[in-house]
Each structure stands twice: as C-alpha cells, then as structure tokens.
Design a protein around this motif. Structure first.
Motif, PDB file in Angstrom:
ATOM      1  N   TRP A  22      -2.879  -7.144  -2.952  1.00 17.21           N
ATOM      2  CA  TRP A  22      -3.362  -6.364  -1.806  1.00 17.21           C
ATOM      3  C   TRP A  22      -4.760  -6.808  -1.422  1.00 17.21           C
ATOM      4  O   TRP A  22      -5.620  -7.040  -2.275  1.00 17.21           O
ATOM      5  CB  TRP A  22      -3.388  -4.879  -2.154  1.00 17.21           C
ATOM      6  CG  TRP A  22      -3.869  -3.990  -1.039  1.00 17.21           C
ATOM      7  CD1 TRP A  22      -3.091  -3.373  -0.107  1.00 17.21           C
ATOM      8  CD2 TRP A  22      -5.221  -3.607  -0.748  1.00 17.21           C
ATOM      9  NE1 TRP A  22      -3.880  -2.630   0.753  1.00 17.21           N
ATOM     10  CE2 TRP A  22      -5.204  -2.763   0.377  1.00 17.21           C
ATOM     11  CE3 TRP A  22      -6.455  -3.911  -1.320  1.00 17.21           C
ATOM     12  CZ2 TRP A  22      -6.347  -2.212   0.927  1.00 17.21           C
ATOM     13  CZ3 TRP A  22      -7.607  -3.362  -0.769  1.00 17.21           C
ATOM     14  CH2 TRP A  22      -7.548  -2.517   0.341  1.00 17.21           C
ATOM     15  N   CYS A  60      -3.519  -6.568   4.593  1.00 20.50           N
ATOM     16  CA  CYS A  60      -2.530  -5.487   4.544  1.00 20.50           C
ATOM     17  C   CYS A  60      -2.838  -4.310   5.468  1.00 20.50           C
ATOM     18  O   CYS A  60      -1.915  -3.676   5.981  1.00 20.50           O
ATOM     19  CB  CYS A  60      -2.402  -4.981   3.100  1.00 20.50           C
ATOM     20  SG  CYS A  60      -1.849  -6.262   1.952  1.00 20.50           S
ATOM     21  N   ILE A  61      -4.107  -4.004   5.688  1.00 17.45           N
ATOM     22  CA  ILE A  61      -4.473  -2.836   6.486  1.00 17.45           C
ATOM     23  C   ILE A  61      -5.075  -3.218   7.833  1.00 17.45           C
ATOM     24  O   ILE A  61      -4.905  -2.508   8.818  1.00 17.45           O
ATOM     25  CB  ILE A  61      -5.451  -1.916   5.709  1.00 17.45           C
ATOM     26  CG1 ILE A  61      -4.852  -1.521   4.359  1.00 17.45           C
ATOM     27  CG2 ILE A  61      -5.802  -0.663   6.525  1.00 17.45           C
ATOM     28  CD1 ILE A  61      -3.535  -0.755   4.433  1.00 17.45           C
ATOM     29  N   THR A  91       0.839  -1.201   0.000  1.00 15.46           N
ATOM     30  CA  THR A  91       0.000   0.000   0.000  1.00 15.46           C
ATOM     31  C   THR A  91       0.871   1.247   0.000  1.00 15.46           C
ATOM     32  O   THR A  91       1.851   1.303   0.734  1.00 15.46           O
ATOM     33  CB  THR A  91      -0.883   0.049   1.273  1.00 15.46           C
ATOM     34  OG1 THR A  91      -1.546  -1.189   1.454  1.00 15.46           O
ATOM     35  CG2 THR A  91      -1.871   1.188   1.241  1.00 15.46           C
ATOM     36  N   LEU A 115      -2.524   0.520  -4.592  1.00 17.49           N
ATOM     37  CA  LEU A 115      -2.625  -0.819  -4.000  1.00 17.49           C
ATOM     38  C   LEU A 115      -2.048  -1.815  -4.991  1.00 17.49           C
ATOM     39  O   LEU A 115      -2.515  -1.902  -6.126  1.00 17.49           O
ATOM     40  CB  LEU A 115      -4.090  -1.143  -3.696  1.00 17.49           C
ATOM     41  CG  LEU A 115      -4.882  -0.037  -2.991  1.00 17.49           C
ATOM     42  CD1 LEU A 115      -6.352  -0.393  -2.908  1.00 17.49           C
ATOM     43  CD2 LEU A 115      -4.292   0.261  -1.629  1.00 17.49           C
ATOM     44  N   TRP A 120      -7.473  -5.747   1.971  1.00 18.80           N
ATOM     45  CA  TRP A 120      -7.591  -4.956   3.194  1.00 18.80           C
ATOM     46  C   TRP A 120      -7.373  -5.820   4.429  1.00 18.80           C
ATOM     47  O   TRP A 120      -6.620  -5.443   5.326  1.00 18.80           O
ATOM     48  CB  TRP A 120      -8.971  -4.266   3.276  1.00 18.80           C
ATOM     49  CG  TRP A 120      -9.049  -3.395   4.490  1.00 18.80           C
ATOM     50  CD1 TRP A 120      -8.720  -2.079   4.561  1.00 18.80           C
ATOM     51  CD2 TRP A 120      -9.399  -3.792   5.821  1.00 18.80           C
ATOM     52  NE1 TRP A 120      -8.849  -1.629   5.854  1.00 18.80           N
ATOM     53  CE2 TRP A 120      -9.271  -2.670   6.646  1.00 18.80           C
ATOM     54  CE3 TRP A 120      -9.813  -4.992   6.385  1.00 18.80           C
ATOM     55  CZ2 TRP A 120      -9.537  -2.703   8.009  1.00 18.80           C
ATOM     56  CZ3 TRP A 120     -10.077  -5.031   7.747  1.00 18.80           C
ATOM     57  CH2 TRP A 120      -9.941  -3.891   8.547  1.00 18.80           C
ATOM     58  N   LEU A 161      -4.353   6.602  -3.266  1.00 16.69           N
ATOM     59  CA  LEU A 161      -4.057   5.255  -2.791  1.00 16.69           C
ATOM     60  C   LEU A 161      -3.527   4.440  -3.950  1.00 16.69           C
ATOM     61  O   LEU A 161      -4.140   4.409  -5.024  1.00 16.69           O
ATOM     62  CB  LEU A 161      -5.332   4.578  -2.266  1.00 16.69           C
ATOM     63  CG  LEU A 161      -6.174   5.332  -1.240  1.00 16.69           C
ATOM     64  CD1 LEU A 161      -7.446   4.563  -0.934  1.00 16.69           C
ATOM     65  CD2 LEU A 161      -5.387   5.570   0.019  1.00 16.69           C
TER      66      LEU A 161
END
Length: 120
Positions: free
Chosen positions: A42, A47-48, A21, A38, A44, A36
C-alpha cells in the motif's frame, strides 16, 4: 444522546475498500472513529490518490498504530516511521507507505478524516 455509546469495530457503520485498503467507520454521537487496514504494498500516492484526486494526502490525522510500520513523507520534506504502539498526528500534505510484509492497522480519531478518508 445517551451518556454511554458503545459500538464494536467488527460491525462498522460503513466500510470502504479502495485498492489494498480497508476503512471501517463507527459513529459515536458527534465523534467518528475509523480503523484503517493497509496491506503490504500500500502507498497513498498509488492506492488513495485516485480516490482523493489531490497531489498529496490533504487529510489531518490523529491516531494510534496498532500493528505494522508506516513511513510518512510530508510535502515539506520531513519524514517519520510510525511503528506499532505509536500515537501520531499528521498535518495535511503528505504521502505514506507500508514498510515490510505486515499489514498496518491504525485507529483514526480525527472525526472529519474518519468520516471522509478514502470515500469515493
């Protein structure tokens, strides 16, 4: 405040780089915009989520997809594919992932999300 405020996304005020990211942030008066990027692979939830610490993405998103394709699944089961050229609004409570081998590039116009997304 000036009546005109211009900043280049190539020289952001802040850059965040969680796994796969890149979030580039510029402030324009009382508004904040983020670009953003990505990478393929990727997701969410992979990765987040470790940065956010929530079960799903709790950010509200308002944006425009410049490149790539993103699949989004809301907590209520609703699903959508976002493609290059799409404007989007996502309510809090979702997961998302890059579809295919092309990076996703999106512009985020929801100031609170732009200010805080993927911030450690």
């Amino acid at each position: 405040m000036s009546s005109i405020d211009v900043k280049g996304m190539s020289t952001p005020d802040e850059t965040r780089k969680p796994d796969r990211t890149t979030v580039e942030v510029v402030g324009l008066g009382d508004a904040t915009i983020a670009r953003l990027t990505l990478q393929p692979g990727w997701r969410w939830s992979e990765c987040i989520k470790p940065v956010a610490g929530t079960a799903s993405c709790e950010a509200a998103h308002l944006g425009y997809l410049v490149a790539g394709q993103l699949h989004v699944v809301a907590d209520d089961g609703t699903e959508a594919d976002l493609r290059s050229g799409d404007a989007y609004r996502l309510s809090p409570g979702h997961d998302a992932w890059v579809v295919g081998d092309e990076p996703v590039v999106g512009l985020e116009f929801e100031s609170k999300t732009a200010e805080t997304y993927a911030r450690t």
